[in-house]
Write an enzyme that holds these catalytic residues in place. Structure first.
Site, PDB file in Angstrom:
ATOM      1  N   THR A 131       0.840  -1.200   0.000  1.00  0.00           N
ATOM      2  CA  THR A 131       0.000   0.000   0.000  1.00  0.00           C
ATOM      3  C   THR A 131       0.879   1.255   0.000  1.00  0.00           C
ATOM      4  O   THR A 131       2.031   1.205   0.453  1.00  0.00           O
ATOM      5  CB  THR A 131      -0.903   0.010   1.263  1.00  0.00           C
ATOM      6  OG1 THR A 131      -1.407   1.326   1.483  1.00  0.00           O
ATOM      7  CG2 THR A 131      -0.131  -0.388   2.511  1.00  0.00           C
ATOM      8  N   ASP A 132       0.324   2.371  -0.467  1.00  0.00           N
ATOM      9  CA  ASP A 132       1.085   3.634  -0.415  1.00  0.00           C
ATOM     10  C   ASP A 132       1.277   4.101   1.026  1.00  0.00           C
ATOM     11  O   ASP A 132       2.113   4.965   1.291  1.00  0.00           O
ATOM     12  CB  ASP A 132       0.401   4.730  -1.255  1.00  0.00           C
ATOM     13  CG  ASP A 132      -0.984   5.132  -0.761  1.00  0.00           C
ATOM     14  OD1 ASP A 132      -1.522   4.469   0.155  1.00  0.00           O
ATOM     15  OD2 ASP A 132      -1.539   6.110  -1.292  1.00  0.00           O
ATOM     16  N   GLU A 133       0.524   3.500   1.963  1.00  0.00           N
ATOM     17  CA  GLU A 133       0.651   3.946   3.361  1.00  0.00           C
ATOM     18  C   GLU A 133       2.000   3.574   3.964  1.00  0.00           C
ATOM     19  O   GLU A 133       2.366   4.079   5.025  1.00  0.00           O
ATOM     20  CB  GLU A 133      -0.502   3.381   4.202  1.00  0.00           C
ATOM     21  CG  GLU A 133      -1.846   3.855   3.683  1.00  0.00           C
ATOM     22  CD  GLU A 133      -2.989   3.672   4.654  1.00  0.00           C
ATOM     23  OE1 GLU A 133      -2.769   3.693   5.871  1.00  0.00           O
ATOM     24  OE2 GLU A 133      -4.127   3.508   4.168  1.00  0.00           O
ATOM     25  N   TYR A 159      -1.599  -0.352  11.255  1.00  0.00           N
ATOM     26  CA  TYR A 159      -1.888  -0.977   9.945  1.00  0.00           C
ATOM     27  C   TYR A 159      -0.711  -0.802   8.988  1.00  0.00           C
ATOM     28  O   TYR A 159      -0.188  -1.772   8.435  1.00  0.00           O
ATOM     29  CB  TYR A 159      -3.163  -0.377   9.322  1.00  0.00           C
ATOM     30  CG  TYR A 159      -3.301  -0.681   7.838  1.00  0.00           C
ATOM     31  CD1 TYR A 159      -3.571  -1.975   7.397  1.00  0.00           C
ATOM     32  CD2 TYR A 159      -3.131   0.323   6.868  1.00  0.00           C
ATOM     33  CE1 TYR A 159      -3.665  -2.270   6.036  1.00  0.00           C
ATOM     34  CE2 TYR A 159      -3.234   0.036   5.517  1.00  0.00           C
ATOM     35  CZ  TYR A 159      -3.496  -1.255   5.106  1.00  0.00           C
ATOM     36  OH  TYR A 159      -3.581  -1.540   3.759  1.00  0.00           O
ATOM     37  N   LYS A 163       1.802  -3.602   7.283  1.00  0.00           N
ATOM     38  CA  LYS A 163       1.959  -3.798   5.827  1.00  0.00           C
ATOM     39  C   LYS A 163       3.428  -3.592   5.444  1.00  0.00           C
ATOM     40  O   LYS A 163       3.959  -4.275   4.580  1.00  0.00           O
ATOM     41  CB  LYS A 163       1.064  -2.813   5.062  1.00  0.00           C
ATOM     42  CG  LYS A 163      -0.416  -3.115   5.124  1.00  0.00           C
ATOM     43  CD  LYS A 163      -0.801  -4.442   4.477  1.00  0.00           C
ATOM     44  CE  LYS A 163      -0.559  -4.486   2.991  1.00  0.00           C
ATOM     45  NZ  LYS A 163      -1.018  -5.790   2.425  1.00  0.00           N
ATOM     46  N   PRO A 283      -6.345   9.327  15.680  1.00  0.00           N
ATOM     47  CA  PRO A 283      -5.002   9.587  16.221  1.00  0.00           C
ATOM     48  C   PRO A 283      -3.928   9.321  15.159  1.00  0.00           C
ATOM     49  O   PRO A 283      -3.987   8.311  14.461  1.00  0.00           O
ATOM     50  CB  PRO A 283      -4.860   8.571  17.363  1.00  0.00           C
ATOM     51  CG  PRO A 283      -6.228   8.034  17.622  1.00  0.00           C
ATOM     52  CD  PRO A 283      -7.058   8.263  16.391  1.00  0.00           C
TER      53      PRO A 283
END
Ligand SMILES: NC(=O)c1ccc[n+]([C@@H]2O[C@H](COP(=O)([O-])OP(=O)(O)OC[C@H]3O[C@@H](n4cnc5c(N)ncnc54)[C@H](O)[C@@H]3O)[C@@H](O)[C@H]2O)c1
Length: 347
Positions: A131-133, A159, A163, A283
Site C-alpha cells: 500500500t502507499d501507506e 496498519y 503492511k 489519532p
C-alpha cells in the site's frame, strides 16, 4: 497458469478474481481466504461455480493448509490482510499476525515448494500487494512532493507498520533467496463490494439511511483515489510483466481532500452539508498520500483508465445505491458493534 490468490473474498480480491477470469481464458484461480468480517462469499456468487475458479477456506498462517495449495500453483498474488487503520488503532494484534507473520508463512511455504535455499527465477512469481501507506505522510501545501519507489518507508499507524513489515520481508526474501518477488504499492481504492467501514461506502450507505456522515478532524487530509478495476489490472500487469525484485507504485492522479470527497458524495446523493457530522480526528491521521506512478507506466505500460473524477466516483456511488441488499446484509450484526465503538462517543 494457476494463481494462488490470498484474500480473494475481500473487496479488491473479489474484483480481481472476476477481472482475471474474464480477461485471461487460460488462467485458473484458487482463492484462499479465512473469511474474516470483511471477507464475503456473496461478493463472488456469480463465479462460485466457474470451472477455472476454486475457493478454499483457510488461514494464511496455517502451513498445513497453505503448503499443498502452493504445490499446485504457478504463482502467488498475496493480498489477504487486516486492512482497516481504525481497527488497527483499537487492536493491532490481528494486524501483526496476518500482515507480518502471515506474509512470512506464505513466503517460507512458497520458497520450500519451489525447492528450498536458492530459488530459481523461473520457479514462479510471488506478488505482494502492499500500500502507499508504507511511505508515511506528505505535508499539505507541497503539491510537488510525491511518493516514489525510492521514498523511505515509514509506518505511521499499526496498519501501515504491519503492511510495511510484509513489504520488507518480501524484498528480503528476494534478496536472500533469489525468489521472484514483485511488490505493488497502491493508493486508496473505491468500487463495488468494499466493506462499508471505509469512507465511500460508509458515507453513501449512511446517506441512503438518512444518517449523518462522520468526518474526521478538519477534513483536509488528502488521498489519491483509484478505481478498483484499475488496481486489479495493475496487479495483473505486474504479475505478468513486472521486473523481478521491483516495487511498483500504482495511483490514480486523483488527489482529493476528505472534505472535497464528502461534498462530492453529498452532491451525488442530493443531500446538503447539514448531513456532515464532524468527529474527533483519528489519532496520528496521515495528512496526505500522493503517488508518482510514472515507473509502472514507463516500464510496463500501465496507467489508470477508469479512475477519472467525478465519473468514477459516480459509478461507485451508483453501485451502492443499486445494490442495497448486499450492504444491508453486511451492515448488520457485528458491524453495528464496531460502528458504535468507533463513532458512538466521538461527537
Ligand atoms: N482498499 C484499499 O484502498 C487498498 C489500497 C492499497 C492496498 N490495499 C491492500 O490490498 C489488499 C486487499 O485490501 P481490501 O481492501 O480488499 O481488504 P479487505 O479487508 O476487503 O479484504 C481482505 C481479505 O483478506 C482476508 N483475510 C484476512 N486475514 C486473513 C488470513 N489470516 N488468512 C486468509 N485470509 C485472510 C479477509 O477475509 C478478506 O477477504 C490488502 O493487502 C490491503 O493492504 C488496499
Amino acid at each position: 497458469m494457476h494463481i494462488l490468490l490470498t484474500g480473494g473474498a475481500g473487496f479488491i480480491g473479489s474484483n480481481f478474481v472476476k477481472m482475471v477470469l474474464a480477461a485471461r481464458p487460460n488462467v485458473r484461480i484458487t482463492n484462499l481466504d479465512v473469511l474474516t468480517y470483511s471477507g464475503n462469499l456473496e461478493n463472488l456468487s456469480d463465479v462460485q461455480n466457474h470451472p477455472r475458479y476454486r475457493f478454499v477456506k483457510g488461514d494464511i498462517l496455517d502451513t498445513a493448509t497453505v503448503a499443498p495449495l502452493m504445490e499446485e500453483a504457478d504463482c502467488v498474488v498475496h493480498m489477504a490482510a487486516e486492512s482497516h487503520v481504525d481497527r488497527s488503532i483499537m487492536d493491532s494484534g490481528p494486524f501483526i499476525r496476518t500482515n507480518v507473520v502471515g506474509t512470512q508463512v506464505l513466503l517460507d511455504c512458497w520458497r520450500r515448494s519451489r525447492g528450498g535455499e536458492r530459488v530459481s527465477k523461473q520457479a514462479g512469481r510471488f506478488v505482494y500487494v502492499s500500500t502507499d501507506e508504507v511511505y508515511g505522510s506528505l505535508p499539505l501545501g507541497r503539491p510537488e512532493l510525491l511518493f516514489t519507489e525510492q521514498t523511505p518507508l515509514k509506518g505511521n499507524s499499526p496498519y501501515s507498520a504491519s503492511k510495511l513489515g510484509g513489504d520488507v520481508l518480501a524484498s528480503a526474501y528476494h534478496h536472500t533467496f533469489g525468489m521472484d518477488i514483485c511488490i505493488t504499492r497502491c493508493s486508496n481504492n473505491h468500487g463495488p463490494y468494499q466493506f462499508p467501514e471505509k469512507v465511500i461506502p460508509l458515507f453513501v450507505t449512511n446517506l441512503i439511511e438518512n444518517k449523518q456522515v462522520p468526518l474526521y478532524g478538519d477534513g483536509q487530509n488528502v488521498r489519491d483515489w483509484l478505481h478498483v478495476d484499475d488496481h486489479c489490472e495493475a496487479i495483473l500487469t505486474v504479475l505478468e510483466k513486472g521486473r523481478s525484485g521491483e516495487a511498483y507504485n500504482i495511483g490514480g492522479n486523483n488527489e482529493k481532500s476528505n472534505l472535497e470527497l464528502t461534498h462530492a458524495i453529498l452532491w451525488l446523493m442530493g443531500k446538503g452539508p447539514e448531513m456532515i457530522k464532524p468527529v474527533a480526528d483519528r489519532p496520528g491521521h496521515d495528512r496526505r498520500y500522493a503517488i508518482d506512478a510514472s515507473k509502472i507506466k514507463a516500464e510496463l505500460g500501465w496507467e489508470p483508465t477508469r479512475s477519472a473524477w467525478p465519473k468514477a466516483l459516480e459509478s461507485t456511488v451508483r453501485w451502492y445505491v443499486d445494490n442495497q441488499a448486499w450492504w444491508r446484509n453486511v451492515k448488520s450484526g457485528a458491524y453495528r458493534a464496531y460502528y458504535e465503538k468507533q463513532y458512538g462517543n466521538r461527537g
